[in-house]
Scaffold this motif. Sequence first.
Motif, short mmCIF file in Angstrom:
data_model
loop_
_atom_site.label_atom_id
_atom_site.label_comp_id
_atom_site.label_asym_id
_atom_site.label_seq_id
_atom_site.Cartn_x
_atom_site.Cartn_y
_atom_site.Cartn_z
N ARG A 304 -42.19 34.44 -31.70
CA ARG A 304 -42.84 33.97 -30.47
C ARG A 304 -44.36 33.99 -30.63
N THR A 305 -44.98 32.82 -30.45
CA THR A 305 -46.41 32.66 -30.69
C THR A 305 -47.23 33.62 -29.83
N ARG A 306 -46.89 33.76 -28.56
CA ARG A 306 -47.65 34.64 -27.68
C ARG A 306 -47.66 36.06 -28.21
N ASN A 307 -46.49 36.55 -28.58
CA ASN A 307 -46.38 37.93 -29.06
C ASN A 307 -47.15 38.12 -30.36
N SER A 308 -47.06 37.13 -31.23
CA SER A 308 -47.77 37.20 -32.51
C SER A 308 -49.28 37.23 -32.30
N GLU A 309 -49.77 36.42 -31.39
CA GLU A 309 -51.21 36.39 -31.12
C GLU A 309 -51.69 37.71 -30.52
N LEU A 310 -50.90 38.29 -29.62
CA LEU A 310 -51.26 39.57 -29.03
C LEU A 310 -51.26 40.67 -30.09
N LEU A 311 -50.26 40.64 -30.96
CA LEU A 311 -50.18 41.64 -32.04
C LEU A 311 -51.41 41.54 -32.94
N ASN A 312 -51.73 40.33 -33.37
CA ASN A 312 -52.85 40.16 -34.30
C ASN A 312 -54.18 40.53 -33.66
N ALA A 313 -54.33 40.21 -32.38
CA ALA A 313 -55.58 40.54 -31.70
C ALA A 313 -55.77 42.05 -31.60
N GLU A 314 -54.70 42.77 -31.25
CA GLU A 314 -54.81 44.22 -31.12
C GLU A 314 -54.95 44.88 -32.49
N LEU A 315 -54.27 44.34 -33.50
CA LEU A 315 -54.39 44.90 -34.84
C LEU A 315 -55.81 44.75 -35.35
N ASP A 316 -56.43 43.61 -35.09
CA ASP A 316 -57.82 43.42 -35.52
C ASP A 316 -58.74 44.39 -34.78
N ARG A 317 -58.56 44.52 -33.47
CA ARG A 317 -59.44 45.38 -32.68
C ARG A 317 -59.24 46.85 -33.03
N TYR A 318 -57.96 47.29 -32.99
CA TYR A 318 -57.70 48.71 -33.20
C TYR A 318 -57.83 49.09 -34.68
N GLY A 319 -57.50 48.13 -35.57
CA GLY A 319 -57.66 48.40 -37.00
C GLY A 319 -59.12 48.64 -37.37
N ARG A 320 -60.03 47.94 -36.71
CA ARG A 320 -61.46 48.16 -36.96
C ARG A 320 -61.91 49.48 -36.35
N GLN A 321 -61.45 49.75 -35.14
CA GLN A 321 -61.82 51.01 -34.49
C GLN A 321 -61.34 52.20 -35.30
N TRP A 322 -60.12 52.14 -35.78
CA TRP A 322 -59.53 53.26 -36.51
C TRP A 322 -60.28 53.50 -37.82
N ALA A 323 -60.66 52.42 -38.50
CA ALA A 323 -61.41 52.56 -39.75
C ALA A 323 -62.75 53.23 -39.52
N GLN A 324 -63.40 52.88 -38.43
CA GLN A 324 -64.71 53.47 -38.13
C GLN A 324 -64.59 54.96 -37.79
N GLU A 325 -63.49 55.29 -37.13
CA GLU A 325 -63.32 56.68 -36.67
C GLU A 325 -62.68 57.59 -37.72
N HIS A 326 -62.18 57.01 -38.82
CA HIS A 326 -61.48 57.80 -39.84
C HIS A 326 -62.01 57.44 -41.23
N PRO A 327 -63.16 57.96 -41.59
CA PRO A 327 -63.71 57.67 -42.94
C PRO A 327 -62.83 58.26 -44.03
N VAL A 328 -62.70 57.51 -45.11
CA VAL A 328 -61.93 57.98 -46.27
C VAL A 328 -62.73 59.06 -46.98
N ALA A 329 -62.08 60.17 -47.26
CA ALA A 329 -62.79 61.30 -47.90
C ALA A 329 -63.23 60.92 -49.31
#
Length: 329
Positions: A304-329
Amino acid sequence: MEMTPRENMMAILEGRQPEWYGDFQSAVEIMMDPIWKSDSVPRDGLEHKDSWGTVCVFPPDAPGKHPHVTPDNAVVTDITKWREQLTIPSLDGLDWSEAEARAAQVDRGERFVEYFSAQGLFERSHFLMGMEEAFCAYLEEPEAMFEMLTAIADYKKRAIKEAARRLKPDVIFFQDDWGSKQNLFLPPDTWREMIKPLQTEIAQVIHECGMIYVHHADCICEPIAEDMVDIGIDIWQGVIPQNDIVAIQEKTGGRLAMIGGIDGPAIDNPDTPEEAIVAEVRRCVDTYCPAGRFFPGAPAPLLRTRNSELLNAELDRYGRQWAQEHPVA
């Protein structure tokens, strides 16, 4: 300067600090090569034979073709007579010009060129015989089955070498579902005896050709995860959460990168609320990214296109946030 998609995905793969966490496949350009074309069937829901002679159906609303093997149309009806019954497709005379031109246009600093190799050893065996007959052949006539699998593997190795020569891909996407959503199709010891040695040879060719080996199996593979490392698989794509992903990460000690983790079917209904999709993305990232070398995403495309777009949008947003908040040692 922000990392390119390729640079970012390589950072995750190599255990370095990325700028965002996302699906490795979002950074690839897949080549529609002549081998793939010759093995494809129209997406019209009707029966067509693929290049191996298997009758397949590709419904308009399905993600791919499916075999429709019956006792009357099976290519191999007796595994002990596979040499007489099976004609392996020729790689001669194929027109690579379109794929070569497209590969040449890809900015390799930005993205990966990916070669798609559909229907691996196990899938091709049941495409040729039907699932039940193939299962019986694996257990009752293992020598003959292994001989046929060896011939299929030899074809795969030749095809990979030809694609490497023509396209110089960075990545191979090798498709072979070794299980269902509940378990492996074959007993682990049978899989280790029949599939693993030949898959190891294929992996060696992939690496000799300079490619990253991405293996697609959106199914249970947990019992053979360490074997996947032994084979030489660089990235397992299609990791469904019905596998104990955290346990696999601990067991493999970071040696097997993975793509997936999102429970696609659970959030792919027409009435799935946006909050449920957001929550599933966050659960995936929070649970599996801490171990490193993990690319969060849907193991298989949502329908379903709607679901896929929502998934990708949140993955981009939260994936960036998580990377910023969790630096690799």
